[in-house]
Scaffold this active site. Structure first.
Site, PDB file in Angstrom:
ATOM      1  N   ARG A 277      -6.227   4.059   5.024  1.00  0.00           N
ATOM      2  CA  ARG A 277      -6.089   4.633   3.680  1.00  0.00           C
ATOM      3  C   ARG A 277      -5.220   5.893   3.717  1.00  0.00           C
ATOM      4  NH1 ARG A 277     -12.241   4.711   1.106  1.00  0.00           N
ATOM      5  NH2 ARG A 277     -12.514   2.438   0.892  1.00  0.00           N
TER       6      ARG A 277
ATOM      7  N   LEU B  19     -13.152   5.068  -2.861  1.00  0.00           N
ATOM      8  CA  LEU B  19     -11.766   4.778  -2.495  1.00  0.00           C
ATOM      9  C   LEU B  19     -11.005   6.008  -2.026  1.00  0.00           C
ATOM     10  CD1 LEU B  19     -10.777   2.243  -5.327  1.00  0.00           C
ATOM     11  CD2 LEU B  19     -11.790   1.772  -3.089  1.00  0.00           C
TER      12      LEU B  19
ATOM     13  N   CYS C  50      20.231  17.595   2.314  1.00  0.00           N
ATOM     14  CA  CYS C  50      19.927  17.924   3.713  1.00  0.00           C
ATOM     15  C   CYS C  50      21.174  17.843   4.585  1.00  0.00           C
ATOM     16  CB  CYS C  50      18.848  16.992   4.253  1.00  0.00           C
ATOM     17  SG  CYS C  50      17.201  17.325   3.581  1.00  0.00           S
TER      18      CYS C  50
ATOM     19  N   ARG D 101     -12.060   9.681   3.891  1.00  0.00           N
ATOM     20  CA  ARG D 101     -13.117  10.543   4.409  1.00  0.00           C
ATOM     21  C   ARG D 101     -13.078  10.510   5.936  1.00  0.00           C
ATOM     22  NH1 ARG D 101     -15.062   7.546   0.335  1.00  0.00           N
ATOM     23  NH2 ARG D 101     -16.323   6.131   1.600  1.00  0.00           N
TER      24      ARG D 101
ATOM     25  N   ASP E 218     -19.400  -2.712  -5.807  1.00  0.00           N
ATOM     26  CA  ASP E 218     -19.575  -1.736  -4.726  1.00  0.00           C
ATOM     27  C   ASP E 218     -19.599  -0.287  -5.179  1.00  0.00           C
ATOM     28  OD1 ASP E 218     -19.532  -3.941  -3.085  1.00  0.00           O
ATOM     29  OD2 ASP E 218     -17.479  -3.640  -2.378  1.00  0.00           O
TER      30      ASP E 218
ATOM     31  N   GLU F  72      14.323  17.732   7.612  1.00  0.00           N
ATOM     32  CA  GLU F  72      15.436  18.476   8.195  1.00  0.00           C
ATOM     33  C   GLU F  72      15.319  19.968   7.879  1.00  0.00           C
ATOM     34  OE1 GLU F  72      17.309  14.531   6.681  1.00  0.00           O
ATOM     35  OE2 GLU F  72      15.550  15.782   6.284  1.00  0.00           O
TER      36      GLU F  72
END
Length: 359
Positions: free
Chosen positions: A178, A198, A78, A201, A194, A46
């Site tokens: 993400r 995280l 607000c 990109r 892995d 607002e």
């Protein structure tokens, strides 16, 4: 209101602990100001819209995707800003369930002579703000579970090879997901296998999601990308009471935030973890596995939305399953979700499921 909701979604993943709100000011049949909650949760939508409108806000209609706040926090209420600007009418779909607001914003504006209309596109707004409401009312964030699997439900070969099952377009879609969440959550097995970053990109985000790993014993690689970058992008580690104190101290020195979590059935209690995340202000968490963590979340009815990316390959029974053991003996005991969307992502299929209570 549809445009205001679309504006608010621009803030998803960026505004926690505050909700991602959108606001549009209309006067004389044209838009005179627009805004959405800025990274970090302020300024509020607002305030941004009123600043853009300037004197044109007087007599305007404000379309706001949630009841304007009525309490003094880091910024003034607000609802008072809308009153001071001379807005004639406020259209908002929902009452804010935060007890510091909860109808007080609407009441204060009505008392000042502003016409207040509610209920417009309430179901859409309820979904957009579900994470904020869950944090306020149940002390946990909205949980989206992502699975990237073969057509026979496998996430890795018998030897653990998993990169890549899905193609580049599906992986880009995951980065987009993400970006709309406050945090990305994985289990310790995924972090070990892995070495994931995280991070988001391929999308311009002002605030990277918090990176969370659930690992009972903190048996995580100390030379991993997460360890190397813990002081640059937040890393939170959920661990059990039996984690070695020297590992806890080492990770703290690397820059990670430690989240002690109780155990349930010999594993980290997913409900306790989500309660901790809610207490820390997170509203939307994106879980990317692995199988055991996915099973824990499903078994405790903590998955609000499920995104399954299916690739056109099969690995057979010896492959690693996408979801660990659930202990389901009867179909009536199985977690069930309603299909809300299906789309192709290059050569892969993305289907979105939502539990009935969250639809």
């Amino acid at each position: 209101m549809a445009q205001a909701l679309a504006l608010g979604r621009r803030g998803m993943g960026q505004t926690w602990p505050n909700p991602a709100v959108g606001c549009i000011l209309v006067a004389g049949g044209r838009v005179v100001g627009r805004g959405w909650t800025q990274p970090g949760g302020r300024p509020h939508a607002e305030v941004v819209a009123l600043k853009a409108a300037g004197p044109l806000a007087r007599g305007a209609t404000a379309y706001v995707t949630l009841e304007p706040c009525a309490h003094h926090g880091a910024t003034p209420p607000c609802c008072d800003a809308l009153i001071a600007a001379g807005v004639a009418r406020v259209v908002a779909p929902l009452t804010d369930s935060d007890p510091r607001v909860s109808g007080q914003g609407f009441d204060r504006m009505r008392a000042a002579g502003i016409e207040v209309i509610t209920g417009i596109m309430a179901s859409e707004a309820m979904h957009d703000h579900a994470g904020f409401f869950l944090k306020v009312e149940q002390s946990r964030p909205w949980l989206t579970l992502k699975l990237a699997m073969t057509m026979d439900g496998r996430i890795a070969t018998a030897t653990g090879e998993s990169q890549w099952i899905t193609g580049p377009q599906a992986r880009r879609a995951v980065h987009g997901l993400r970006a709309t969440h406050d945090a990305v959550l994985v289990g310790g097995g995924t972090a070990r296998a892995d070495n994931p970053r995280l991070t988001v990109r391929g999308f311009d985000v002002a605030r990277q999601p918090v990176r969370i790993v659930a690992s009972r014993h903190l048996d995580l690689p100390l030379l991993s990308d997460l360890a190397r970058t813990a002081k640059d992008v937040p890393v939170w580690l959920s661990h059990g009471p039996d984690a070695q104190s020297d590992l806890v101290k080492t990770w703290e020195q690397l820059g990670a935030t430690m989240l002690p979590t109780r155990l349930a059935g010999g594993r980290l209690d997913a409900q306790d973890l989500l309660a901790t995340l809610g207490q820390r202000g997170l509203t939307r968490v994106f879980c990317e596995g692995g199988g055991q963590l996915a099973a824990s979340l499903l078994a405790q009815d903590l998955v609000d939305e499920l995104h399954v990316f299916t690739a056109g390959m099969a690995l057979g029974a010896e492959g690693h399953p996408g979801i660990g053991a659930l202990g389901v003996d009867r179909l009536a005991e199985a977690p069930r979700f309603e299909l809300v969307d299906v789309r192709t992502q290059g050569g892969d299929l993305q289907h979105v499921w939502r539990k009935a209570a969250a639809t």
